[in-house]
Design an enzyme around this catalytic site. Structure first.
Site, mmCIF file in Angstrom:
data_model
loop_
_atom_site.group_PDB
_atom_site.id
_atom_site.type_symbol
_atom_site.label_atom_id
_atom_site.label_comp_id
_atom_site.label_asym_id
_atom_site.label_seq_id
_atom_site.Cartn_x
_atom_site.Cartn_y
_atom_site.Cartn_z
ATOM 1 N N TYR A 143 0.831 -1.206 0.000
ATOM 2 C CA TYR A 143 0.000 0.000 0.000
ATOM 3 C C TYR A 143 0.867 1.257 0.000
ATOM 4 C CZ TYR A 143 -3.728 3.220 1.492
ATOM 5 O OH TYR A 143 -4.625 4.251 1.583
ATOM 6 N N ARG A 209 -3.948 9.096 16.529
ATOM 7 C CA ARG A 209 -4.276 9.379 15.137
ATOM 8 C C ARG A 209 -5.082 10.681 15.146
ATOM 9 N NH1 ARG A 209 -1.401 5.784 14.760
ATOM 10 N NH2 ARG A 209 -1.425 3.938 13.442
ATOM 11 N N ASP A 272 3.122 -0.580 12.564
ATOM 12 C CA ASP A 272 2.014 0.343 12.796
ATOM 13 C C ASP A 272 2.583 1.621 13.404
ATOM 14 O OD1 ASP A 272 -0.798 0.626 12.607
ATOM 15 O OD2 ASP A 272 -0.943 0.535 14.793
HETATM 16 N N1 LIG Z 1 -10.359 6.633 4.275
HETATM 17 C C1 LIG Z 1 -9.162 7.010 4.647
HETATM 18 O O1 LIG Z 1 -8.939 7.285 5.833
HETATM 19 C C2 LIG Z 1 -8.045 7.158 3.629
HETATM 20 C C3 LIG Z 1 -6.791 7.573 4.092
HETATM 21 C C4 LIG Z 1 -5.764 7.729 3.176
HETATM 22 C C5 LIG Z 1 -5.982 7.477 1.836
HETATM 23 N N2 LIG Z 1 -7.191 7.068 1.414
HETATM 24 C C6 LIG Z 1 -7.349 6.777 -0.032
HETATM 25 O O2 LIG Z 1 -8.597 7.237 -0.509
HETATM 26 C C7 LIG Z 1 -9.101 6.330 -1.486
HETATM 27 C C8 LIG Z 1 -10.489 5.884 -1.085
HETATM 28 O O3 LIG Z 1 -10.423 5.214 0.170
HETATM 29 P P1 LIG Z 1 -11.722 4.715 0.935
HETATM 30 O O4 LIG Z 1 -11.488 4.924 2.369
HETATM 31 O O5 LIG Z 1 -12.927 5.277 0.302
HETATM 32 O O6 LIG Z 1 -11.613 3.142 0.663
HETATM 33 P P2 LIG Z 1 -12.694 2.127 0.107
HETATM 34 O O7 LIG Z 1 -12.108 0.761 0.186
HETATM 35 O O8 LIG Z 1 -14.009 2.354 0.761
HETATM 36 O O9 LIG Z 1 -12.816 2.578 -1.412
HETATM 37 C C9 LIG Z 1 -11.931 2.179 -2.408
HETATM 38 C C10 LIG Z 1 -12.756 1.787 -3.632
HETATM 39 O O10 LIG Z 1 -11.881 1.424 -4.687
HETATM 40 C C11 LIG Z 1 -12.399 0.258 -5.327
HETATM 41 N N3 LIG Z 1 -11.268 -0.428 -5.970
HETATM 42 C C12 LIG Z 1 -10.224 -1.043 -5.370
HETATM 43 N N4 LIG Z 1 -9.375 -1.540 -6.302
HETATM 44 C C13 LIG Z 1 -9.893 -1.202 -7.503
HETATM 45 C C14 LIG Z 1 -9.505 -1.430 -8.841
HETATM 46 N N5 LIG Z 1 -8.383 -2.116 -9.123
HETATM 47 N N6 LIG Z 1 -10.292 -0.968 -9.831
HETATM 48 C C15 LIG Z 1 -11.434 -0.290 -9.574
HETATM 49 N N7 LIG Z 1 -11.873 -0.058 -8.320
HETATM 50 C C16 LIG Z 1 -11.114 -0.501 -7.306
HETATM 51 C C17 LIG Z 1 -13.044 -0.519 -4.201
HETATM 52 O O11 LIG Z 1 -14.002 -1.477 -4.646
HETATM 53 C C18 LIG Z 1 -13.667 0.589 -3.382
HETATM 54 O O12 LIG Z 1 -14.973 0.893 -3.800
HETATM 55 C C19 LIG Z 1 -8.104 5.185 -1.596
HETATM 56 O O13 LIG Z 1 -7.254 5.422 -2.698
HETATM 57 C C20 LIG Z 1 -7.328 5.274 -0.306
HETATM 58 O O14 LIG Z 1 -6.021 4.796 -0.447
HETATM 59 C C21 LIG Z 1 -8.232 6.883 2.282
#
Ligand SMILES: NC(=O)c1ccc[n+]([C@@H]2O[C@H](COP(=O)([O-])OP(=O)(O)OC[C@H]3O[C@@H](n4cnc5c(N)ncnc54)[C@H](O)[C@@H]3O)[C@@H](O)[C@H]2O)c1
Length: 310
Positions: A143, A209, A272
């Site tokens: 990741y 956090r 972590d």
């Molecule tokens: N929520 C947080 O706290 C957080 C923190 C840092 C970064 N992010 C980033 O924000 C983005 C969204 O995160 P989230 O919390 O909504 O996670 P989430 O898992 O709810 O959403 C991610 C979505 O991407 C889709 N997905 C995964 N791989 C895929 C692929 N190969 N092709 C098409 N779709 C795909 C999943 O089905 C899911 O709907 C991510 O890129 C994550 O790394 C989130």
């Protein structure tokens, strides 16, 4: 504006779709439904300005769009460690495909990066200029390093091909539509508390956090995409800058639910980070962004959402 959101059926993606539709965009929502759910978008299906495409960004796709928000990627350790090679492919090949699309159709593209690019940081709080302390071969590397390469690809496409890029480093975000059982602390605690179970704390609960409510995060994502001032192509941290320990979070939830919550302790997972807090100076100065929703209020809204499901 015709706008593509990848990862649209996920937690952040679905809220972003809501916001863009409210702002008058025509939204193309793309997701492979690995961790996302159609349920998160069910309320949008009747709309003529909304379209859902089931597609995996590891394969190229041709669409006519003006903006691309590339959010597709499993975001919680349980999900991104399920198939680590696929996680890397999603960040690397997926981002390449989205950049290829942006290049062909001359779209502006925003990459959802993460505070995890800082790894277990030696600098606190973390400014965007800090290069991080990431283990390249650990269980979280698929990741962390995947997202770091995604940032590299974005920046090189900008340098080499003048693609109009935005990179947002998202810090812990919580709110309605987080997936149940994905191991993220806010949803974990809420679901355990609603089920009357003991809350699982990894370590002694003093690790901290910063928790940003989803509406604030979506404001930050859109503000960065709209930003056209100096440094628009540089990464920018967006996240709450108030540090809360896990023990604190348990107390807040107890206050909302009106009872003392029981806890159980398990060992801290490998690599972590103990502390993580964004230096939000860029977001404040460039985007005029700051978090508005207090933790208690955001948690209350999230508890209300999970009450319907648990
Ligand atoms: N929520 C947080 O706290 C957080 C923190 C840092 C970064 N992010 C980033 O924000 C983005 C969204 O995160 P989230 O919390 O909504 O996670 P989430 O898992 O709810 O959403 C991610 C979505 O991407 C889709 N997905 C995964 N791989 C895929 C692929 N190969 N092709 C098409 N779709 C795909 C999943 O089905 C899911 O709907 C991510 O890129 C994550 O790394 C989130």
């Amino acid at each position: 504006m015709r706008t593509l959101v990848t990862g649209a059926a996920g937690f952040l993606g679905s809220h972003l779709c809501d916001r863009l539709l409210r702002d008058g965009h025509e939204v193309v929502a793309l997701d492979n439904l690995f961790t996302g759910s159609k349920r998160n978008l069910a309320h949008l299906h009747e709309r003529t300005d909304f379209e859902f495409i089931r597609h995996d960004i590891v394969s190229p796709i041709m669409l006519e769009v003006d903006w691309i928000f590339n959010l597709a990627c499993p975001a919680s350790p349980i999900h991104y460690q399920y198939n680590p090679v696929k996680t890397v492919k999603t960040s690397v090949m997926g981002t390449l495909n989205m950049l290829g699309l942006a290049k062909r159709v001359k779209a502006r593209i925003l990459q959802a990066s993460t505070s995890e690019v800082y790894g277990d940081p030696h600098v606190h709080p973390q400014p965007e200029t800090y290069w991080g302390n990431v283990n390249p071969i650990g269980p979280r590397s698929c990741y962390d390093e995947g997202k770091r390469v995604a940032e590299t690809l974005m920046t090189d496409y900008h340098r080499q091909n003048n693609i109009d890029i935005r990179i947002i480093r998202i810090f812990n975000t919580y709110g309605p539509r987080m997936a149940i059982g994905d191991g993220r602390v806010a949803s974990n605690f809420i679901v355990q508390a609603l089920k009357g179970e003991k809350l699982t704390i990894y370590g002694d609960g003093t690790q901290t956090r910063c928790f940003c409510y989803v509406d604030d995060m979506v404001d930050g994502i859109v503000a960065l995409m709209e930003y056209e001032g100096d440094g628009a192509h540089e990464p920018i941290n967006v996240g709450h800058d108030e540090e809360r320990s896990m023990n604190d979070l348990v107390d807040c939830l107890g206050e909302i639910l009106g009872r003392k919550l029981q806890t159980q302790h398990l060992p801290l997972p490998e690599n972590d980070p103990v502390r993580r807090r964004p230096d939000n100076t860029r977001a404040r100065e460039r985007l005029g962004w700051q978090p508005r929703v207090p933790l208690l209020e955001g948690l209350r809204r999230t508890v209300d959402y999970f009450r319907e499901l648990v």
